[in-house]
Motif scaffolding. Structure first.
Motif, PDB file in Angstrom:
ATOM      1  N   ARG A   9     -40.073   7.058  56.112  1.00  0.00           N
ATOM      2  CA  ARG A   9     -39.209   5.951  56.481  1.00  0.00           C
ATOM      3  C   ARG A   9     -37.810   6.209  55.940  1.00  0.00           C
ATOM      4  NH1 ARG A   9     -41.680   0.115  55.642  1.00  0.00           N
ATOM      5  NH2 ARG A   9     -39.902  -0.275  57.003  1.00  0.00           N
ATOM      6  N   ARG A  10     -36.836   5.859  56.752  1.00  0.00           N
ATOM      7  CA  ARG A  10     -35.463   6.048  56.318  1.00  0.00           C
ATOM      8  C   ARG A  10     -35.152   5.127  55.145  1.00  0.00           C
ATOM      9  NH1 ARG A  10     -31.845   5.347  61.598  1.00  0.00           N
ATOM     10  NH2 ARG A  10     -33.306   3.641  61.948  1.00  0.00           N
ATOM     11  N   PRO A  11     -34.416   5.634  54.143  1.00  0.00           N
ATOM     12  CA  PRO A  11     -34.034   4.784  53.013  1.00  0.00           C
ATOM     13  C   PRO A  11     -33.277   3.551  53.509  1.00  0.00           C
ATOM     14  CG  PRO A  11     -33.498   7.081  52.578  1.00  0.00           C
ATOM     15  CD  PRO A  11     -33.908   7.002  54.015  1.00  0.00           C
ATOM     16  N   THR A  12     -33.624   2.395  52.969  1.00  0.00           N
ATOM     17  CA  THR A  12     -33.046   1.128  53.420  1.00  0.00           C
ATOM     18  C   THR A  12     -32.129   0.541  52.360  1.00  0.00           C
ATOM     19  OG1 THR A  12     -35.025   0.684  54.733  1.00  0.00           O
ATOM     20  CG2 THR A  12     -33.591  -1.182  54.282  1.00  0.00           C
ATOM     21  N   ARG A  54     -30.432  -4.703  54.304  1.00  0.00           N
ATOM     22  CA  ARG A  54     -31.733  -4.363  54.902  1.00  0.00           C
ATOM     23  C   ARG A  54     -31.612  -3.416  56.089  1.00  0.00           C
ATOM     24  NH1 ARG A  54     -35.120  -5.690  50.871  1.00  0.00           N
ATOM     25  NH2 ARG A  54     -34.684  -7.786  50.093  1.00  0.00           N
ATOM     26  N   ARG A  55     -30.488  -2.740  56.196  1.00  0.00           N
ATOM     27  CA  ARG A  55     -30.288  -1.760  57.259  1.00  0.00           C
ATOM     28  C   ARG A  55     -30.541  -0.373  56.690  1.00  0.00           C
ATOM     29  NH1 ARG A  55     -29.847  -1.993  62.287  1.00  0.00           N
ATOM     30  NH2 ARG A  55     -27.988  -0.707  62.430  1.00  0.00           N
ATOM     31  N   PRO A  56     -30.878   0.628  57.551  1.00  0.00           N
ATOM     32  CA  PRO A  56     -30.966   2.001  57.053  1.00  0.00           C
ATOM     33  C   PRO A  56     -29.655   2.395  56.378  1.00  0.00           C
ATOM     34  CG  PRO A  56     -31.868   1.862  59.269  1.00  0.00           C
ATOM     35  CD  PRO A  56     -31.249   0.527  58.984  1.00  0.00           C
ATOM     36  N   GLN A  57     -29.759   3.158  55.274  1.00  0.00           N
ATOM     37  CA  GLN A  57     -28.563   3.454  54.479  1.00  0.00           C
ATOM     38  C   GLN A  57     -27.467   4.156  55.280  1.00  0.00           C
ATOM     39  OE1 GLN A  57     -29.780   5.537  50.945  1.00  0.00           O
ATOM     40  NE2 GLN A  57     -30.705   3.724  50.006  1.00  0.00           N
ATOM     41  N   LYS A  58     -27.865   4.969  56.266  1.00  0.00           N
ATOM     42  CA  LYS A  58     -26.867   5.697  57.069  1.00  0.00           C
ATOM     43  C   LYS A  58     -26.055   4.755  57.948  1.00  0.00           C
ATOM     44  CE  LYS A  58     -29.009  10.281  57.253  1.00  0.00           C
ATOM     45  NZ  LYS A  58     -29.520  11.359  58.134  1.00  0.00           N
ATOM     46  N   VAL A  59     -26.597   3.589  58.246  1.00  0.00           N
ATOM     47  CA  VAL A  59     -25.883   2.613  59.073  1.00  0.00           C
ATOM     48  C   VAL A  59     -25.732   1.301  58.308  1.00  0.00           C
ATOM     49  CG1 VAL A  59     -26.436   3.595  61.319  1.00  0.00           C
ATOM     50  CG2 VAL A  59     -28.084   2.093  60.224  1.00  0.00           C
ATOM     51  N   CYS A  60     -25.515   1.409  57.013  1.00  0.00           N
ATOM     52  CA  CYS A  60     -25.364   0.246  56.141  1.00  0.00           C
ATOM     53  C   CYS A  60     -24.165  -0.605  56.577  1.00  0.00           C
ATOM     54  CB  CYS A  60     -25.186   0.717  54.702  1.00  0.00           C
ATOM     55  SG  CYS A  60     -24.799  -0.595  53.533  1.00  0.00           S
ATOM     56  N   LEU A  64     -22.306  -4.657  63.695  1.00  0.00           N
ATOM     57  CA  LEU A  64     -23.613  -4.184  64.169  1.00  0.00           C
ATOM     58  C   LEU A  64     -23.570  -3.884  65.664  1.00  0.00           C
ATOM     59  CD1 LEU A  64     -26.733  -3.773  63.956  1.00  0.00           C
ATOM     60  CD2 LEU A  64     -26.950  -6.244  64.293  1.00  0.00           C
ATOM     61  N   CYS A  65     -23.046  -4.831  66.444  1.00  0.00           N
ATOM     62  CA  CYS A  65     -22.988  -4.653  67.895  1.00  0.00           C
ATOM     63  C   CYS A  65     -22.067  -3.497  68.276  1.00  0.00           C
ATOM     64  CB  CYS A  65     -22.516  -5.942  68.566  1.00  0.00           C
ATOM     65  SG  CYS A  65     -23.682  -7.307  68.413  1.00  0.00           S
ATOM     66  N   SER A  66     -20.929  -3.381  67.584  1.00  0.00           N
ATOM     67  CA  SER A  66     -19.977  -2.302  67.853  1.00  0.00           C
ATOM     68  C   SER A  66     -20.619  -0.943  67.599  1.00  0.00           C
ATOM     69  CB  SER A  66     -18.733  -2.476  66.983  1.00  0.00           C
ATOM     70  OG  SER A  66     -17.844  -1.394  67.150  1.00  0.00           O
ATOM     71  N   PHE A  67     -21.340  -0.819  66.485  1.00  0.00           N
ATOM     72  CA  PHE A  67     -22.000   0.443  66.160  1.00  0.00           C
ATOM     73  C   PHE A  67     -23.043   0.801  67.217  1.00  0.00           C
ATOM     74  CE2 PHE A  67     -25.466   2.880  64.309  1.00  0.00           C
ATOM     75  CZ  PHE A  67     -24.796   3.930  63.714  1.00  0.00           C
ATOM     76  N   GLN A  68     -23.850  -0.173  67.614  1.00  0.00           N
ATOM     77  CA  GLN A  68     -24.898   0.092  68.610  1.00  0.00           C
ATOM     78  C   GLN A  68     -24.304   0.503  69.956  1.00  0.00           C
ATOM     79  OE1 GLN A  68     -27.628  -0.043  66.012  1.00  0.00           O
ATOM     80  NE2 GLN A  68     -28.384  -0.016  68.110  1.00  0.00           N
TER      81      GLN A  68
END
Length: 292
Positions: A54-57, A62-68, A242-246
């Protein structure tokens, strides 16, 4: 074990197959086929099982650390007097793009309480039942019996009431089901948001243009109750990020069902159920509340 399992099943097979299993047909090297199967399954069972990584959170958002999303959260939790109670449908827990963890990360501990379940009663949820019976509690759910939250607060003196607000977190059909089937939710004063807003949560489909995500509902309600419009801006900042990143990484903008119907873009088969047809017609004609 496998041999025994095979033999236990044998009586349900046809006589010829039963005979073959019991006699154990021989293979080319003289060993029985049954022994070969046991060896094969034994070899498979002995293979090491790799646990899925599991990706580090991030602990806060509570998001994956890479997309914190912590850079978009307030440096310190917002000081509010209102206490939120989010009653969450169990299906929301497994969704990747949830908004409630972002909401909780922006508020002090104890100001955003998440309670997961479908059915709630006094015996199993005495604390929630006590909140529902509290005269200061409001439940945010649109409908003909709902009062306009802004008008309700307008006639109160500043700082006179510290409200509790219950918000139902789930799809629109899940929220409707939870509201109707939990008598506790009919005890508090029912309120709705009458501000004309368009949802910023564009990576998930809403029924109509004026329907908001859980975080957006909380942001507007808190800004009204706390008489501070900056709260709404601060709470919406991580949602927009969040929406911008997605969207930058392949997600598509999800127009509301109302928008798709009005512009002839709805590409799914039209329902045959009369109740669903009536609901779609309401999307095109009724702009007063979010359809449920």
């Amino acid at each position: 074990l496998f041999a025994n399992s095979t033999m236990d099943c044998a009586p349900s097979l046809c006589p010829a197959v039963t005979q073959e299993i019991q006699s154990g047909p021989e293979m080319c090297d003289g060993s029985s086929m049954e022994d070969g199967l046991v060896d094969a399954f034994g070899d498979l069972a002995a293979l090491p099982v790799e646990a899925g990584e599991r990706r580090p959170t991030c602990f806060r958002c509570r998001r994956p650390q890479k997309v914190c999303l912590c850079p978009f959260l307030p440096p310190q939790p917002l000081e509010v007097s209102t206490c939120l109670y989010v009653v969450q449908h169990p299906a929301e827990e497994s969704r990747v793009l949830r908004t409630v963890p972002l909401l909780a990360a922006c508020l002090p501990q104890g100001k955003c309480n998440v309670i997961v379940g479908r059915r709630f009663n006094e015996e199993k949820h005495p604390e929630l039942a006590a909140v529902c019976r509290d005269s200061r509690t409001l439940i945010l759910y649109p409908g003909p019996k709902s009062e306009n939250l802004e008008e309700l607060v307008q006639y109160q003196e500043v700082g006179t009431a510290k409200h509790n607000v219950i918000i139902i977190d789930g799809t629109w059909s899940q929220a409707k089901n939870m509201f109707l089937k939990n008598s506790l939710f009919h005890l508090p004063k029912q309120v709705q948001l009458n501000r004309t807003l368009s949802s910023q949560y564009v990576i998930r489909t809403q029924p109509s243009n004026i329907c908001l995500s859980t975080l957006e509902c909380a942001a507007v309600a808190l800004s009204i109750l706390e008489r501070n419009d900056e709260i709404q801006e601060v709470l919406l900042k991580p949602l927009k990020a969040l929406c911008s990143f997605q969207l930058q990484h392949g997600a598509q903008i999800h127009h509301s069902k109302e928008h798709l119907l009005k512009n002839g873009m709805y590409d799914k088969p039209m329902p045959k159920n009369k109740r669903k047809i009536k609901r779609m017609e309401k999307l095109l004609s009724d702009h007063s509340i979010c359809p449920r």
